[in-house]
Design a protein around this motif. Structure first.
Motif, short mmCIF file in Angstrom:
data_model
loop_
_atom_site.label_atom_id
_atom_site.label_comp_id
_atom_site.label_asym_id
_atom_site.label_seq_id
_atom_site.Cartn_x
_atom_site.Cartn_y
_atom_site.Cartn_z
N ARG A 1 3.62 3.30 0.48
CA ARG A 1 2.27 3.23 -0.08
C ARG A 1 2.09 2.03 -1.01
O ARG A 1 0.96 1.59 -1.26
CB ARG A 1 1.88 4.54 -0.77
CG ARG A 1 2.76 4.96 -1.93
CD ARG A 1 2.14 6.19 -2.61
NE ARG A 1 3.03 6.91 -3.51
CZ ARG A 1 3.29 6.57 -4.76
NH1 ARG A 1 2.77 5.46 -5.27
NH2 ARG A 1 4.09 7.32 -5.52
N GLN A 2 3.21 1.49 -1.52
CA GLN A 2 3.11 0.29 -2.35
C GLN A 2 2.84 -0.96 -1.51
O GLN A 2 2.12 -1.87 -1.95
CB GLN A 2 4.41 0.09 -3.13
CG GLN A 2 4.66 1.11 -4.23
CD GLN A 2 6.01 0.92 -4.89
OE1 GLN A 2 6.90 0.25 -4.35
NE2 GLN A 2 6.18 1.50 -6.07
N LYS A 3 3.43 -1.02 -0.33
CA LYS A 3 3.35 -2.24 0.48
C LYS A 3 1.92 -2.69 0.76
O LYS A 3 1.60 -3.88 0.59
CB LYS A 3 4.12 -2.05 1.79
CG LYS A 3 5.63 -2.13 1.64
CD LYS A 3 6.32 -1.92 2.99
CE LYS A 3 7.83 -2.02 2.86
NZ LYS A 3 8.50 -1.78 4.17
N PRO A 4 1.01 -1.79 1.18
CA PRO A 4 -0.36 -2.27 1.44
C PRO A 4 -1.06 -2.81 0.19
O PRO A 4 -1.85 -3.75 0.30
CB PRO A 4 -1.07 -1.00 1.95
CG PRO A 4 0.00 -0.10 2.42
CD PRO A 4 1.18 -0.37 1.55
N VAL A 5 -0.75 -2.25 -0.97
CA VAL A 5 -1.37 -2.74 -2.20
C VAL A 5 -0.89 -4.17 -2.48
O VAL A 5 -1.70 -5.05 -2.81
CB VAL A 5 -1.05 -1.82 -3.40
CG1 VAL A 5 -1.73 -2.36 -4.66
CG2 VAL A 5 -1.50 -0.40 -3.12
N PHE A 6 0.40 -4.41 -2.33
CA PHE A 6 0.90 -5.76 -2.62
C PHE A 6 0.56 -6.74 -1.51
O PHE A 6 0.42 -7.94 -1.76
CB PHE A 6 2.39 -5.72 -2.95
CG PHE A 6 2.60 -5.65 -4.44
CD1 PHE A 6 2.87 -6.77 -5.18
CD2 PHE A 6 2.44 -4.44 -5.10
CE1 PHE A 6 3.00 -6.72 -6.56
CE2 PHE A 6 2.57 -4.36 -6.47
CZ PHE A 6 2.85 -5.50 -7.22
N GLU A 7 0.38 -6.26 -0.30
CA GLU A 7 -0.15 -7.15 0.75
C GLU A 7 -1.56 -7.61 0.38
O GLU A 7 -1.93 -8.77 0.56
CB GLU A 7 -0.15 -6.43 2.10
CG GLU A 7 1.24 -6.27 2.69
CD GLU A 7 1.26 -5.35 3.90
OE1 GLU A 7 0.18 -4.86 4.30
OE2 GLU A 7 2.36 -5.12 4.45
N LEU A 8 -2.35 -6.67 -0.17
CA LEU A 8 -3.69 -7.01 -0.64
C LEU A 8 -3.63 -8.02 -1.78
O LEU A 8 -4.36 -9.03 -1.78
CB LEU A 8 -4.42 -5.75 -1.09
CG LEU A 8 -5.81 -5.93 -1.69
CD1 LEU A 8 -6.79 -6.46 -0.64
CD2 LEU A 8 -6.31 -4.61 -2.29
N ILE A 9 -2.76 -7.76 -2.75
CA ILE A 9 -2.63 -8.66 -3.90
C ILE A 9 -2.22 -10.06 -3.45
O ILE A 9 -2.79 -11.07 -3.90
CB ILE A 9 -1.61 -8.07 -4.91
CG1 ILE A 9 -2.21 -6.84 -5.61
CG2 ILE A 9 -1.18 -9.12 -5.93
CD1 ILE A 9 -1.23 -6.08 -6.46
N LEU A 10 -1.27 -10.14 -2.55
CA LEU A 10 -0.79 -11.45 -2.11
C LEU A 10 -1.79 -12.14 -1.20
O LEU A 10 -1.73 -13.37 -1.04
CB LEU A 10 0.56 -11.31 -1.40
CG LEU A 10 1.72 -10.83 -2.28
CD1 LEU A 10 3.00 -10.73 -1.47
CD2 LEU A 10 1.92 -11.74 -3.48
N SER A 11 -2.72 -11.39 -0.63
CA SER A 11 -3.75 -12.00 0.23
C SER A 11 -4.84 -12.67 -0.58
O SER A 11 -5.78 -13.23 0.00
CB SER A 11 -4.37 -10.93 1.13
OG SER A 11 -5.27 -10.11 0.40
N ARG A 12 -4.71 -12.62 -1.91
CA ARG A 12 -5.71 -13.20 -2.81
C ARG A 12 -5.08 -14.33 -3.64
O ARG A 12 -4.85 -14.17 -4.84
CB ARG A 12 -6.26 -12.11 -3.72
CG ARG A 12 -7.00 -11.01 -2.97
CD ARG A 12 -7.23 -9.79 -3.85
NE ARG A 12 -8.17 -8.85 -3.23
CZ ARG A 12 -8.45 -7.65 -3.71
NH1 ARG A 12 -7.87 -7.23 -4.83
NH2 ARG A 12 -9.30 -6.86 -3.09
#
Length: 218
Positions: free
Chosen positions: A139-150
Motif C-alpha cells: 500500500r506504500q508503493k502507489p503513494v510513493f509512485e505518486l510522489i515521485l511522479s511529481r
C-alpha cells in the motif's frame, strides 16, 4: 556550453519524519493503524522543536498518514499554508487484535516470535487480525509512485510511523524487506532522503537524526 544539460528538476529531497510522542508511546500501548492517538505534551514540544529547526524550508508539499498524530506533528507547517495530502497508504502497520492494549508477557512473547519470523524472511506473515510487512509495502508503493511522479515538488515533508518507516526504507533503498529492523527510529526523528531522477535511486543524507530535539526534557 554543452547542450547536454541536466533537467531543472533532477532530484527530489524528502524530509521523512516519525510522529512525536503520544501517551500510548510512553505507556507501551500498541498503537498501529487502528488507534488514532494524539501527541502528548512532549510530542507537541518535539513537533515545535522540529518546526523551529526547519521552518526556513519552503516545502512544496506535506504528506501524512490519515492518523492525527502525524497531522499534529506537522501542524505548524500546515498553518503556514503548505499544500497537504494525507494518504491511508502511509498509515502505521496494523497490529491487529492487540492494538490499544499494553502487552502482557504472553503478548510480548507473541511479538518476539512474529518479529523474529520477519527477520528470518517470513515477511508475508501478518499479525493476528492485522497486516504483514508485505501488506504494508504494497500500500506504500502507489503513494510513493505518486510522489515521485511529481518532479515539480522538489522539496517535500512526509510524516509517518515507526514500523511503517522501517518498511518503507527497505523499499526505497532497494534492501530486502527482512532487513527493516536495521533502520532505527525515534519519536520525531528525521531521515533526509535524496531521489535522483537520472538514476532512479535514493540516497540517505541523515538517518534517524534527532539533533533538533536537543534540550527537550522527557
Amino acid at each position: 556550453m554543452s547542450n547536454d544539460q541536466s533537467p531543472i528538476h533532477h532530484t527530489k529531497t524528502i524530509y521523512l519524519i516519525r510522529h512525536g510522542e503520544t501517551d500510548f508511546n510512553r505507556q507501551g500501548v500498541v498503537q498501529g493503524s487502528g488507534v488514532d492517538s494524539s501527541l502528548n505534551a512532549l510530542g507537541q514540544a518535539q513537533a515545535e522543536a522540529f518546526f523551529q529547526a526547519y521552518q526556513h524550508l519552503n516545502f512544496d508539499k506535506v504528506y501524512t498518514s490519515v492518523l492525527q498524530r502525524t497531522h499534529q506533528s506537522v501542524k505548524k507547517f500546515l498553518e503556514r499554508g503548505h499544500a497537504w495530502e494525507q494518504h491511508e497508504g502511509l498509515n502505521e502497520i496494523s497490529w491487529g487484535v492487540r492494538e490499544g492494549k499494553i502487552p502482557n508477557s504472553r503478548d510480548n512473547e507473541y511479538y518476539k516470535i512474529l518479529i523474529d519470523s520477519w527477520i528470518e524472511g517470513k515477511t508475508d506473515m501478518p499479525s493476528e487480525g492485522g497486516e504483514s510487512p508485505e501488506d504494508v509495502v504494497a500500500r506504500q508503493k502507489p503513494v510513493f509512485e505518486l510522489i515521485l511522479s511529481r518532479p515539480e515538488e522538489q522539496l517535500i515533508l512526509v510524516a509517518m510511523h515507526g514500523r511503517a518507516i522501517r518498511i518503507l526504507l527497505t523499499h526505497l533503498l532497494e534492501r530486502p524487506l527482512h532487513e527493516m529492523d536495521t533502520f532505527d527510529h525515534a519519536n520525531l526523528c528525521l531521515y533526509k532522503l535524496i531521489y535522483d531522477y537520472k538514476t532512479s535511486k535514493f540516497s540517505v543524507e541523515l538517518a534517524c537524526d534527532v539533533s533538533h530535539l536537543e534540550g527537550i526534557s522527557e
